[in-house]
Design an enzyme around this catalytic site. Structure first.
Site, PDB file in Angstrom:
ATOM      1  N   PRO A 113       0.779  -1.244   0.000  1.00 52.34           N
ATOM      2  CG  PRO A 113       0.004  -0.955   2.183  1.00 52.34           C
ATOM      3  CD  PRO A 113       0.720  -1.930   1.295  1.00 52.34           C
ATOM      4  CB  CYS A 114       3.006   2.881  -2.524  1.00 54.59           C
ATOM      5  SG  CYS A 114       2.072   2.497  -4.009  1.00 54.59           S
ATOM      6  CG  HIS A 115      -2.997   3.454  -1.088  1.00 54.59           C
ATOM      7  ND1 HIS A 115      -2.682   2.132  -1.372  1.00 54.59           N
ATOM      8  CD2 HIS A 115      -3.934   3.411  -0.109  1.00 54.59           C
ATOM      9  CE1 HIS A 115      -3.405   1.339  -0.602  1.00 54.59           C
ATOM     10  NE2 HIS A 115      -4.172   2.092   0.176  1.00 54.59           N
TER      11      HIS A 115
END
Length: 147
Positions: A113-115
């Site tokens: 989850p780079c978001h």
């Protein structure tokens, strides 16, 4: 092998190589093939999109070196929470700019989850179609962004 689905954030395809997921592409695959891993990956994505899954449990290629360290740190950010590039940088012993580059190089967005990584006083980037609007939509989906 590739397999895809259309979710609330647009089409996505998972890419598998030698029994691990190596990519998530923001398009439906042109050539498809189904394996047990791709079936499970798509089922977990659908559960995430439906709000029933908070953490992915799939064999993934984490990369090497700093990229691997940053990706594992991102995967440890709980659903519905965020961290800053600086916080991740302290965890992995790197500069925030290097963490930002590693985030941008993440081949498995959503799954890793780079978001959930943001700047201290700015939203940060996102390489998916729609850019930061897609990042904001993912964070709203998780309840991490209430605007």
């Amino acid at each position: 092998m590739r397999a895809g689905l259309v979710g609330p954030f647009g089409p996505v395809a998972l890419v598998e190589r030698e029994g691990v997921l190596v990519g998530l592409e923001w398009r439906l695959p042109g050539v498809t093939g189904q394996t047990a891993l791709l079936d499970e990956g798509l089922a977990q994505l659908a559960a995430y999109f439906a709000g029933r899954l908070k953490r992915f449990d799939l064999p993934m290629d984490w990369g090497a070196g700093l990229n691997a360290s940053v990706r594992r740190a991102m995967a440890d950010i709980p659903y519905g929470e965020t961290r800053t590039y600086g916080q991740i940088a302290k965890l992995v012993g790197a500069a925030p700019q290097a963490v930002g580059q590693a985030c941008g190089a993440n081949p498995l967005p959503i799954l890793i989850p780079c978001h959930r990584v943001m700047g201290t006083d700015w939203f940060g980037g996102f390489s998916a179609p729609g850019g930061v609007e897609t990042k904001a939509a993912l964070l709203r989906h998780e309840g991490a962004l209430l605007i």
